[in-house]
Design an enzyme around this catalytic site. Sequence first.
Site, PDB file in Angstrom:
ATOM      1  CG  HIS A  77      24.629  20.556  59.603  1.00  0.00           C
ATOM      2  ND1 HIS A  77      24.106  19.313  59.882  1.00  0.00           N
ATOM      3  CD2 HIS A  77      24.482  21.287  60.732  1.00  0.00           C
ATOM      4  CE1 HIS A  77      23.654  19.290  61.121  1.00  0.00           C
ATOM      5  NE2 HIS A  77      23.862  20.479  61.670  1.00  0.00           N
ATOM      6  CD  GLN A  79      20.823  25.567  51.646  1.00  0.00           C
ATOM      7  OE1 GLN A  79      19.688  25.299  51.272  1.00  0.00           O
ATOM      8  NE2 GLN A  79      21.226  26.810  51.794  1.00  0.00           N
ATOM      9  CG  HIS A  81      19.500  21.822  60.612  1.00  0.00           C
ATOM     10  ND1 HIS A  81      18.816  21.540  61.764  1.00  0.00           N
ATOM     11  CD2 HIS A  81      20.718  21.247  60.759  1.00  0.00           C
ATOM     12  CE1 HIS A  81      19.580  20.844  62.573  1.00  0.00           C
ATOM     13  NE2 HIS A  81      20.749  20.650  61.984  1.00  0.00           N
TER      14      HIS A  81
END
Length: 105
Positions: A77, A79, A81
Amino acid sequence: MDEKNVQSIMNLIIYGGDGRSSAMEAIQAAKKGDFDLAEEKLAAADKSLLEAHHSQTEMLTQEANGNPVEVSLLMVHGQDHLMTGMMFRDLAKEIVELYRTVKEN
């Protein structure tokens, strides 16, 4: 997962999201013709994404030094973003320039 890695992952999420949000604000400012604000927001996006990138680099360095970083849904999650924020920032720069060109012509 140790506390340091959790903090690094949270930084990916926080700063990656902030970078994307600032890039969106840059587009909105350019749409209104406020190119000074658009540039400020792009600079803020760059700053946030740099902070996220520093956190990523810490984990990559740890891994390169033989200390594997646990891959978890939270890591993925984070990475996501960061990469989404970086892509959106790049696209926002192009859109701001398009609005600038349209406004000048």
